[in-house]
Design a protein around this motif. Structure first.
Motif, mmCIF file in Angstrom:
data_model
loop_
_atom_site.group_PDB
_atom_site.id
_atom_site.type_symbol
_atom_site.label_atom_id
_atom_site.label_comp_id
_atom_site.label_asym_id
_atom_site.label_seq_id
_atom_site.Cartn_x
_atom_site.Cartn_y
_atom_site.Cartn_z
ATOM 1 N N ASN A 150 0.812 -1.215 0.000
ATOM 2 C CA ASN A 150 0.000 0.000 0.000
ATOM 3 C C ASN A 150 0.848 1.268 0.000
ATOM 4 O O ASN A 150 0.613 2.200 -0.780
ATOM 5 C CB ASN A 150 -0.930 -0.004 1.216
ATOM 6 C CG ASN A 150 -1.852 1.196 1.242
ATOM 7 O OD1 ASN A 150 -2.662 1.387 0.343
ATOM 8 N ND2 ASN A 150 -1.725 2.025 2.264
ATOM 9 N N GLY A 151 1.854 1.341 0.884
ATOM 10 C CA GLY A 151 2.671 2.543 0.973
ATOM 11 C C GLY A 151 3.449 2.821 -0.301
ATOM 12 O O GLY A 151 3.552 3.977 -0.743
ATOM 13 N N LEU A 152 4.004 1.780 -0.909
ATOM 14 C CA LEU A 152 4.757 1.955 -2.158
ATOM 15 C C LEU A 152 3.844 2.393 -3.292
ATOM 16 O O LEU A 152 4.234 3.211 -4.133
ATOM 17 C CB LEU A 152 5.477 0.657 -2.512
ATOM 18 C CG LEU A 152 6.557 0.193 -1.530
ATOM 19 C CD1 LEU A 152 7.119 -1.157 -1.947
ATOM 20 C CD2 LEU A 152 7.679 1.222 -1.432
ATOM 21 N N LEU A 153 2.626 1.861 -3.338
ATOM 22 C CA LEU A 153 1.684 2.261 -4.386
ATOM 23 C C LEU A 153 1.274 3.719 -4.215
ATOM 24 O O LEU A 153 1.165 4.456 -5.211
ATOM 25 C CB LEU A 153 0.459 1.354 -4.348
ATOM 26 C CG LEU A 153 -0.582 1.615 -5.443
ATOM 27 C CD1 LEU A 153 0.014 1.371 -6.825
ATOM 28 C CD2 LEU A 153 -1.811 0.737 -5.244
ATOM 29 N N LYS A 154 1.060 4.166 -2.987
ATOM 30 C CA LYS A 154 0.707 5.563 -2.755
ATOM 31 C C LYS A 154 1.847 6.484 -3.150
ATOM 32 O O LYS A 154 1.627 7.546 -3.741
ATOM 33 C CB LYS A 154 0.342 5.756 -1.283
ATOM 34 C CG LYS A 154 -1.001 5.162 -0.895
ATOM 35 C CD LYS A 154 -1.220 5.193 0.599
ATOM 36 C CE LYS A 154 -1.211 6.585 1.166
ATOM 37 N NZ LYS A 154 -1.496 6.579 2.623
ATOM 38 N N ALA A 155 3.090 6.091 -2.848
ATOM 39 C CA ALA A 155 4.240 6.899 -3.244
ATOM 40 C C ALA A 155 4.362 6.986 -4.759
ATOM 41 O O ALA A 155 4.644 8.055 -5.313
ATOM 42 C CB ALA A 155 5.516 6.321 -2.631
ATOM 43 N N ALA A 156 4.128 5.851 -5.436
ATOM 44 C CA ALA A 156 4.183 5.845 -6.896
ATOM 45 C C ALA A 156 3.085 6.733 -7.482
ATOM 46 O O ALA A 156 3.316 7.459 -8.464
ATOM 47 C CB ALA A 156 4.044 4.417 -7.420
ATOM 48 N N GLY A 157 1.885 6.680 -6.892
ATOM 49 C CA GLY A 157 0.809 7.545 -7.364
ATOM 50 C C GLY A 157 1.139 9.011 -7.208
ATOM 51 O O GLY A 157 0.808 9.828 -8.085
ATOM 52 N N TRP A 158 1.817 9.363 -6.111
ATOM 53 C CA TRP A 158 2.197 10.757 -5.908
ATOM 54 C C TRP A 158 3.206 11.199 -6.972
ATOM 55 O O TRP A 158 3.092 12.301 -7.523
ATOM 56 C CB TRP A 158 2.807 10.935 -4.518
ATOM 57 C CG TRP A 158 3.030 12.369 -4.148
ATOM 58 C CD1 TRP A 158 2.190 13.192 -3.452
ATOM 59 C CD2 TRP A 158 4.186 13.159 -4.487
ATOM 60 N NE1 TRP A 158 2.736 14.436 -3.340
ATOM 61 C CE2 TRP A 158 3.958 14.456 -3.968
ATOM 62 C CE3 TRP A 158 5.360 12.913 -5.175
ATOM 63 C CZ2 TRP A 158 4.894 15.484 -4.108
ATOM 64 C CZ3 TRP A 158 6.281 13.927 -5.332
ATOM 65 C CH2 TRP A 158 6.040 15.200 -4.799
ATOM 66 N N VAL A 159 4.203 10.363 -7.238
ATOM 67 C CA VAL A 159 5.208 10.708 -8.249
ATOM 68 C C VAL A 159 4.560 10.866 -9.620
ATOM 69 O O VAL A 159 4.864 11.818 -10.370
ATOM 70 C CB VAL A 159 6.312 9.632 -8.293
ATOM 71 C CG1 VAL A 159 7.278 9.897 -9.447
ATOM 72 C CG2 VAL A 159 7.073 9.592 -6.978
ATOM 73 N N LEU A 160 3.664 9.958 -9.976
ATOM 74 C CA LEU A 160 3.017 10.032 -11.292
ATOM 75 C C LEU A 160 2.155 11.282 -11.405
ATOM 76 O O LEU A 160 2.163 11.955 -12.453
ATOM 77 C CB LEU A 160 2.176 8.782 -11.530
ATOM 78 C CG LEU A 160 1.530 8.677 -12.916
ATOM 79 C CD1 LEU A 160 2.596 8.680 -14.002
ATOM 80 C CD2 LEU A 160 0.673 7.421 -13.021
ATOM 81 N N ASP A 161 1.423 11.625 -10.360
ATOM 82 C CA ASP A 161 0.612 12.845 -10.404
ATOM 83 C C ASP A 161 1.481 14.086 -10.538
ATOM 84 O O ASP A 161 1.124 15.043 -11.244
ATOM 85 C CB ASP A 161 -0.249 12.950 -9.142
ATOM 86 C CG ASP A 161 -1.356 11.907 -9.111
ATOM 87 O OD1 ASP A 161 -1.706 11.379 -10.192
ATOM 88 O OD2 ASP A 161 -1.858 11.596 -8.008
ATOM 89 N N ALA A 162 2.635 14.069 -9.864
ATOM 90 C CA ALA A 162 3.513 15.237 -9.890
ATOM 91 C C ALA A 162 4.203 15.416 -11.236
ATOM 92 O O ALA A 162 4.417 16.547 -11.686
ATOM 93 C CB ALA A 162 4.557 15.132 -8.774
ATOM 94 N N GLU A 163 4.568 14.314 -11.897
ATOM 95 C CA GLU A 163 5.355 14.396 -13.134
ATOM 96 C C GLU A 163 4.582 13.948 -14.366
ATOM 97 O O GLU A 163 5.178 13.733 -15.417
ATOM 98 C CB GLU A 163 6.624 13.540 -12.990
ATOM 99 C CG GLU A 163 7.388 13.725 -11.705
ATOM 100 C CD GLU A 163 7.827 15.165 -11.462
ATOM 101 O OE1 GLU A 163 7.847 15.949 -12.440
ATOM 102 O OE2 GLU A 163 8.113 15.507 -10.307
#
Length: 457
Positions: free
Chosen positions: A143-156
């Motif tokens: 869960n934590g890794l998926l949320k971090a990946a979602g944040w990076v994708l939204d940002a870039e």
């Protein structure tokens, strides 16, 4: 029994069994994990040492004036560096990363650093998970890794979309080490599932290289995305073999050797069939590359050999009792040994004097072999009754049995709804019976669609 015989018979048998198990456990080396795998080629392994250097470059404050560059440098042109995000920029939602436009290799690279022991936010990402907490595309992920990946994708997202459309012949590569490897693997999953976010990028252009990967996805996802995600493991690295929740490791960081030994003993006692039947159990993702450089009962390092496969069973299931289990996790050692392995592959090719045309033919053959191995892994997962695993539809549009279609459709539906328990096996319908249900024969003997189906159309 012990009283009748006058000897502690049962106790002796129990002690002998424990001693035999402990002896076999201690004799288990990293080479056993990949003993049946094939050798990797220079063409497929070429990005690994290069991407390791890109990940190391994330640790630099100023890439134009590096402080810790490896021998030969990072291989980065500072003018091609698109952006660099620090922990202050990510606000602890994700590790630091860089976005690099590699014109020399026609590649768009997003490289993510590993765990920062001094950052509490990195621990929060790792601890944000429980087995079965997060479902994704018919399986389970961290869960934590998926949320971090979602944040990076939204940002870039906008920057990546612009680069992908501006360079249609470039590949898009996500690379990371340790904690960053899990974020990179999750990024690959999300982008494949939402290709429209990046201008409908083709799946064949998306790649991921997880260096010293964390176990972040269930077995069916790890095999299904093996055509996109590649994991690189150096010899005895403990993290890809740590099947327990990652929080157990980092809560006991100061007694890591003791904890690894205890978890090793516990995991070894779990039957392999029980591991496969647990849909929540997480694994190292994708195709695996195992760098082997040490041999049992021998001192020192040997010329590294790279083994590769898409395994289903025997997928780094047990921790290796080794004094190098933690040192082999370091990105510096992985970069050095992967570069040595790459140099040996290139030297072997030069000795054989392979012509350019033959190299191209070998690359085409390698691509076909990877596709066949990928399909075989999917079939193997089905035969082992891995939860939510399915066989891919036939490329000719026909099926020997409709059971494969049902498994495929049920897995697709499960990504949109909750993942339930596996149902009972369904009756098998042959292809001829399916034809008879859909078609009739007219007076001249030709096949015509039944009237009920014609009305539906």
């Amino acid at each position: 029994m012990s009283i009748i015989c006058g000897l502690p018979l049962l106790e002796c048998i129990y002690c002998l069994a424990c001693a035999r198990w402990a002896w076999n456990r201690c004799l288990h080396t990293a080479g056993h994990d990949s003993v049946t795998w094939g050798l990797a080629t220079a063409e497929e392994f070429e990005p690994v040492p290069r991407l390791c250097r890109y990940i190391l470059a994330v640790y630099e404050d100023n890439i134009r004036h590096p402080l810790w560059e490896p021998p030969g440098g990072y291989g980065i042109n500072p003018d091609w560096l698109i952006l660099r995000k620090t922990y202050e920029d990510t606000r602890g939602q994700a590790p630091s990363y860089i976005l690099y436009l590699d014109h020399e290799h026609a590649d768009i690279v997003l490289a993510i650093r590993g765990l920062n022991l001094a950052k509490e936010s990195d621990y929060q990402v790792l601890l944000d998970n429980q087995l079965g907490k997060r479902k994704f595309d018919g399986g389970y992920v961290h869960n934590g890794l998926l949320k971090a990946a979602g944040w990076v994708l939204d940002a870039e997202c906008e920057v990546l979309k612009e680069l992908v459309e501006e360079h249609p012949n470039y590949t898009l590569t996500f690379a990371g080490h340790s904690l960053g490897s899990g974020v990179a693997a999750m990024l690959a999953l999300v982008v494949v599932q939402h290709q429209d976010k990046l201008g409908n990028i083709d799946r064949s252009r998306i790649r991921c290289y997880a260096i010293a990967p964390a176990r972040c996805m269930s077995l069916n996802l790890a095999v299904r995305y093996a055509d996109v995600i590649n994991s690189v493991v150096l010899q005895d690295d403990f993290l890809p073999r740590t099947a327990t929740p990652l929080e157990d490791i980092f809560k006991s960081l100061f007694c890591l050797p003791c904890l690894l030994c205890l978890r090793c003993m516990k995991d070894t006692c779990i039957p392999e069939e029980k591991m496969f039947k647990d849909p929540r159990r997480l694994y190292a993702p994708g195709r695996l590359y195992h760098i082997v450089e040490r041999k049992p009962f021998r001192c020192g390092r040997f010329p590294p050999v790279v083994k590769t496969a898409v395994p289903v069973d025997g997928r780094f299931e047990h921790i290796v009792l080794s004094c190098n289990a933690t040192s082999d996790h370091a990105i510096i050692w992985i970069e050095r040994e992967s570069q040595k392995a790459m140099d040996l592959m290139l030297e072997k090719d030069r000795i054989m004097e392979i012509p350019a045309k033959q190299r191209m033919e070998r690359q085409e053959t390698l691509t076909k072999e990877h596709k066949q191995e990928y399909k075989a892994a999917l079939q193997r997962a089905v035969s082992l009754s891995v939860p939510h695993a399915y066989s891919p539809p036939s490329e000719y549009g026909t099926f020997d049995e409709s059971e494969d279609v049902e498994k495929y459709n049920s897995c697709k539906l499960s990504s949109e709804s909750s993942v339930g328990s596996s149902g009972k096996s369904k009756s098998k319908v042959s292809w001829n019976e399916l034809i008879e249900r859909l078609f009739d024969r007219d007076e001249s003997g030709h096949m015509v669609l039944k009237k009920s189906h014609r009305d539906d159309w």
